[in-house]
Structures are given as C-alpha cells and as structure tokens.
Design a protein around this motif. Sequence first.
Motif, PDB file in Angstrom:
ATOM      1  N   ALA A  10       0.808  -1.181   0.000  1.00  0.00           N
ATOM      2  CA  ALA A  10       0.000   0.000   0.000  1.00  0.00           C
ATOM      3  C   ALA A  10       0.837   1.223   0.000  1.00  0.00           C
ATOM      4  O   ALA A  10       0.347   2.302  -0.110  1.00  0.00           O
ATOM      5  CB  ALA A  10      -0.925   0.073   1.166  1.00  0.00           C
ATOM      6  N   ARG A 109      -4.296   9.195  -3.705  1.00  0.00           N
ATOM      7  CA  ARG A 109      -3.848   7.799  -3.630  1.00  0.00           C
ATOM      8  C   ARG A 109      -4.952   6.906  -3.092  1.00  0.00           C
ATOM      9  O   ARG A 109      -5.175   5.798  -3.592  1.00  0.00           O
ATOM     10  CB  ARG A 109      -2.615   7.702  -2.729  1.00  0.00           C
ATOM     11  CG  ARG A 109      -1.351   8.259  -3.338  1.00  0.00           C
ATOM     12  CD  ARG A 109      -0.232   8.334  -2.304  1.00  0.00           C
ATOM     13  NE  ARG A 109       0.933   8.998  -2.865  1.00  0.00           N
ATOM     14  CZ  ARG A 109       1.937   8.375  -3.457  1.00  0.00           C
ATOM     15  NH1 ARG A 109       1.910   7.062  -3.549  1.00  0.00           N
ATOM     16  NH2 ARG A 109       2.953   9.045  -3.950  1.00  0.00           N
ATOM     17  N   ALA A 110      -5.637   7.386  -2.049  1.00  0.00           N
ATOM     18  CA  ALA A 110      -6.694   6.587  -1.441  1.00  0.00           C
ATOM     19  C   ALA A 110      -7.810   6.295  -2.440  1.00  0.00           C
ATOM     20  O   ALA A 110      -8.281   5.159  -2.552  1.00  0.00           O
ATOM     21  CB  ALA A 110      -7.246   7.315  -0.214  1.00  0.00           C
ATOM     22  N   VAL A 111      -8.232   7.313  -3.169  1.00  0.00           N
ATOM     23  CA  VAL A 111      -9.312   7.125  -4.154  1.00  0.00           C
ATOM     24  C   VAL A 111      -8.886   6.134  -5.240  1.00  0.00           C
ATOM     25  O   VAL A 111      -9.663   5.247  -5.636  1.00  0.00           O
ATOM     26  CB  VAL A 111      -9.694   8.485  -4.772  1.00  0.00           C
ATOM     27  CG1 VAL A 111     -10.658   8.294  -5.945  1.00  0.00           C
ATOM     28  CG2 VAL A 111     -10.323   9.393  -3.714  1.00  0.00           C
ATOM     29  N   LEU A 113      -6.611   3.752  -4.977  1.00  0.00           N
ATOM     30  CA  LEU A 113      -6.518   2.411  -4.396  1.00  0.00           C
ATOM     31  C   LEU A 113      -7.897   1.789  -4.207  1.00  0.00           C
ATOM     32  O   LEU A 113      -8.084   0.589  -4.447  1.00  0.00           O
ATOM     33  CB  LEU A 113      -5.778   2.471  -3.066  1.00  0.00           C
ATOM     34  CG  LEU A 113      -4.275   2.737  -3.137  1.00  0.00           C
ATOM     35  CD1 LEU A 113      -3.698   2.920  -1.740  1.00  0.00           C
ATOM     36  CD2 LEU A 113      -3.551   1.619  -3.875  1.00  0.00           C
ATOM     37  N   ILE A 114      -8.874   2.590  -3.782  1.00  0.00           N
ATOM     38  CA  ILE A 114     -10.230   2.061  -3.621  1.00  0.00           C
ATOM     39  C   ILE A 114     -10.784   1.614  -4.972  1.00  0.00           C
ATOM     40  O   ILE A 114     -11.379   0.527  -5.089  1.00  0.00           O
ATOM     41  CB  ILE A 114     -11.133   3.115  -2.973  1.00  0.00           C
ATOM     42  CG1 ILE A 114     -10.723   3.342  -1.510  1.00  0.00           C
ATOM     43  CG2 ILE A 114     -12.600   2.693  -3.049  1.00  0.00           C
ATOM     44  CD1 ILE A 114     -11.433   4.492  -0.832  1.00  0.00           C
ATOM     45  N   LEU A 131      -6.432  -3.761  -1.576  1.00  0.00           N
ATOM     46  CA  LEU A 131      -6.193  -2.381  -1.994  1.00  0.00           C
ATOM     47  C   LEU A 131      -7.324  -1.428  -1.615  1.00  0.00           C
ATOM     48  O   LEU A 131      -7.071  -0.302  -1.177  1.00  0.00           O
ATOM     49  CB  LEU A 131      -5.955  -2.323  -3.497  1.00  0.00           C
ATOM     50  CG  LEU A 131      -4.645  -2.929  -3.994  1.00  0.00           C
ATOM     51  CD1 LEU A 131      -4.498  -2.707  -5.488  1.00  0.00           C
ATOM     52  CD2 LEU A 131      -3.454  -2.341  -3.267  1.00  0.00           C
ATOM     53  N   ALA A 132      -8.556  -1.837  -1.792  1.00  0.00           N
ATOM     54  CA  ALA A 132      -9.667  -0.948  -1.440  1.00  0.00           C
ATOM     55  C   ALA A 132      -9.658  -0.657   0.058  1.00  0.00           C
ATOM     56  O   ALA A 132      -9.932   0.472   0.491  1.00  0.00           O
ATOM     57  CB  ALA A 132     -10.993  -1.563  -1.865  1.00  0.00           C
ATOM     58  N   TYR A 134      -6.999  -0.603   1.908  1.00  0.00           N
ATOM     59  CA  TYR A 134      -5.888   0.307   2.129  1.00  0.00           C
ATOM     60  C   TYR A 134      -6.289   1.740   1.835  1.00  0.00           C
ATOM     61  O   TYR A 134      -5.902   2.656   2.554  1.00  0.00           O
ATOM     62  CB  TYR A 134      -4.706  -0.094   1.237  1.00  0.00           C
ATOM     63  CG  TYR A 134      -3.716  -0.970   1.945  1.00  0.00           C
ATOM     64  CD1 TYR A 134      -4.145  -2.086   2.636  1.00  0.00           C
ATOM     65  CD2 TYR A 134      -2.364  -0.678   1.932  1.00  0.00           C
ATOM     66  CE1 TYR A 134      -3.248  -2.899   3.284  1.00  0.00           C
ATOM     67  CE2 TYR A 134      -1.452  -1.492   2.577  1.00  0.00           C
ATOM     68  CZ  TYR A 134      -1.899  -2.603   3.262  1.00  0.00           C
ATOM     69  OH  TYR A 134      -1.008  -3.392   3.916  1.00  0.00           O
ATOM     70  N   GLY A 135      -7.025   1.925   0.760  1.00  0.00           N
ATOM     71  CA  GLY A 135      -7.473   3.270   0.433  1.00  0.00           C
ATOM     72  C   GLY A 135      -8.290   3.873   1.551  1.00  0.00           C
ATOM     73  O   GLY A 135      -8.114   5.042   1.928  1.00  0.00           O
ATOM     74  N   PHE A 138      -6.057   4.861   4.507  1.00  0.00           N
ATOM     75  CA  PHE A 138      -5.385   6.132   4.270  1.00  0.00           C
ATOM     76  C   PHE A 138      -6.274   7.303   4.688  1.00  0.00           C
ATOM     77  O   PHE A 138      -5.825   8.246   5.341  1.00  0.00           O
ATOM     78  CB  PHE A 138      -5.021   6.272   2.788  1.00  0.00           C
ATOM     79  CG  PHE A 138      -3.701   5.652   2.423  1.00  0.00           C
ATOM     80  CD1 PHE A 138      -3.309   4.443   2.957  1.00  0.00           C
ATOM     81  CD2 PHE A 138      -2.859   6.282   1.522  1.00  0.00           C
ATOM     82  CE1 PHE A 138      -2.095   3.870   2.623  1.00  0.00           C
ATOM     83  CE2 PHE A 138      -1.633   5.722   1.175  1.00  0.00           C
ATOM     84  CZ  PHE A 138      -1.251   4.509   1.723  1.00  0.00           C
ATOM     85  N   THR A 391      -0.978  11.748  -8.687  1.00  0.00           N
ATOM     86  CA  THR A 391      -0.901  12.580  -7.479  1.00  0.00           C
ATOM     87  C   THR A 391      -0.221  13.919  -7.773  1.00  0.00           C
ATOM     88  O   THR A 391      -0.267  14.824  -6.923  1.00  0.00           O
ATOM     89  CB  THR A 391      -0.119  11.859  -6.374  1.00  0.00           C
ATOM     90  OG1 THR A 391       1.189  11.487  -6.851  1.00  0.00           O
ATOM     91  CG2 THR A 391      -0.865  10.609  -5.922  1.00  0.00           C
TER      92      THR A 391
END
Length: 398
Positions: A10, A109-111, A113-114, A131-132, A134-135, A138, A391
């Motif tokens: 992540a 990054r969060a968006v 990853l989701i 991954l979702a 993890y987002g 964050f 980013t």
Amino acid sequence: MTPHADSPSADTSSPARERAEPAPGAPDMGRLIGLDLARGLAVFGMYAVHVGPPPGQDGVIGFLMELAQGRSSALFAVLAGFAVALITGRRTPKTGLAGRQAVAKVVIRAVILIALGTALTLTGTPVVPILAFYGLFFLLVLPLYRLGAKPLALIAVGWALVGPQLLYALKPVFGGRVFPSYGQADGLVSLFFTGGYPALTWVPFVIAGMAVARSDLAATAVRTRLALTGVALAVTGYGGSWLAVRLVPGAAEAVRKAEAGQGMSSVSPDSIGIFGDSPAGMLASAPHSEATLSIVAATGVAILVITGCLAAVDAFPRLRRLARPVIAVGSMSLTAYVYHIVAIWLLVPEDTTSGRLYVLLGFIASVTVFATVWSRFLQRGPLEWLMGRATGIARRVQ
C-alpha cells in the motif's frame, strides 16, 4: 487476503524519488532501502498466502507458509502507515501549502486504491484484494498526520483495545460477519466490518506504522527500543493468548472454533464468523481472528521485521547488494501486488491443489526478474509511475 495488504504494501510512494528529494527529517538512502527490503519480504509473504502450499505441513516449507499467514498483510498495513508519514513529512509533519498538498496526495492515492481494489475484487479471483481497504485506511488515519510518535502509539493501542470489542458487539448486526462471495464488492459495510481486512480492526496497524515512522530511526537507541517493543508486543499477544486459553474456562474450545472458522479471510469466504460462538473466542491470537491479542502480536512481528531490515542494510553493505532483487520488488510493491492478483485470475485454476510450491516459486521468480530488470532502467515501477503522475495534481492545490 492480507495485503500492502493489500498492497500491497500500500505504500505506492517512490522510494527512489524520496531518496533524490528528501524532505526535512526524511530517512537516508540506507533506511529507505531497508523499507524496500521489508516491502519485498511482505510481497513474497503475500504470494505464499495466496498461491503457496497450505500451512500446517511438517518441515521448513510448512513453517514458512504458516509464518506468512496474516503476518505479511499486517506488515503491509504497518508499512502503509510509513507511506502516510513519508508523504506528509516523516519526522516533521508538513504545514501550510506543503501540508495541504501532501493531504491532497494522500486523498488521491486513497481514491485510486479504492477504485483499483474494487476492480480487482470484481475479477472474482479466490483472493480478497486488500487495496480498497488500504485506500480507506489512508483516509481514516489522515486526520492524525500532524501527531507525533507517542500520541500515535497511544491511539494505536487504544484502537486495538476497543476496535475488536466493538466489532464483536456489532457482530449480530452483520450476521456474524459473513464474507461476501468472490467477485462482489460489498461497499462500506465490507470495508469497515465484514471484509477480509475490516477497518475497525486493521487501522491500528497503520497508525502504529505512522508512530514508528515519526521516530528517530537514525538513532541506534531508538531502533533498539523499537525492536524490544516488537518483542514485547509479540510475546504479549501470543503468550497472553496461550495463557488465557489455559486459564479461562471454555476458552480453549472457543478459540479452537474461532481459529478453525476463520477460513483465512484472504483466501476463502467460507467463514463461520470471527470470535467463534462465545466472547472467549476473542482471546485468539491467530491471524485474521481480528482479536486484540492477534493485532498486538502481528504488530510486534511487523515492527521487528522493519527494524531488522533497517539495521541490516545499514550494517551490512554486502547484504544490501545480495538482497537487491528483493529490494527491487519492494520498491514497486503496488505493481508486484496487482501483478499477482491478475496472474491468479488469468493463469491459476481455482481448484489447484498440487504443485503449489512450484506455482509460488514461479510467481516469486517472475516478479523478481521483472523488478530487477525494470529498476536498472527506471526509478519507479509502472504502476508507481502512474500513481506519481496522478498525485501530481496535488501541486495545483493552493
């Protein structure tokens, strides 16, 4: 699954870029390489959980497979905390315009990853992509980014104590935590409560990682204290569970049911629910039991791995050279993670039961060769490069 984890570690930041443009208080090249080594080990552990032989067998292979269960994803989650700290200013949190841009980077990054995690989930592979989750992690820890090591550590401890108990109290609301079927993205309910990595019990790993990252990792005394803390947490988690199972009436049977029913949430949705049939099941320290002692123990192991990697690459330059392929994998952990989910989807039959050691070795060899060759020409992995481009929008924040 577990993880950085999804992912994967992540930590999708580029260690090479961080080394070239260190922020005030950022670790030097050796310590970042140590983090890459830890990420690489976490990637291999994740591969072992998802495509390796089943744990519990006799011999070294069985021991290593058992060791990877749950602990590799916990290591990814702790390293996710490092990612947030590195982006927002490792030892000295950024403020003003730099702080706003750093926050925007984390949100972007969060968006991503989701969205990416949801897409991987919809492939229907026999793995629960992290991954979702993890987002979401964050986003949940972002309000804490200005805190120092001690407040973060206290919050991590408090969350680890309260989160599992709250999840247990909410268990009847969600039907005993029934995992969604493969290929189903169950929205916020899954991300917070019913998925393989429920935020209610996994966020403490991320906050603990932030606390470690805020520490003075250049100081030998600090590293020593962190290593001793890792030992203490591991002994408390595993030893406390061992004692409780033997001293609390009915605990042994409850823990046995809880551990047998967890079904390795990263591999199979066929779970009877966490904690078993009684509160005594919350004394389990098994991976993915979501109990407090499990979180404490896995956090301790993760801290030991990270501090060990940081110390090893600084103390033994030859080891750094020998471990370069693993370090290369760790430097592009997002790419390595997505690669193995897609490869499982395309190449590995769901009913594969034989030859899994060879499948695991094939996965490790292929990603290691790719990462080693790629890193000779480019600083970032392919998905890390794309993440960096995305980013870059944060620079427009005023």
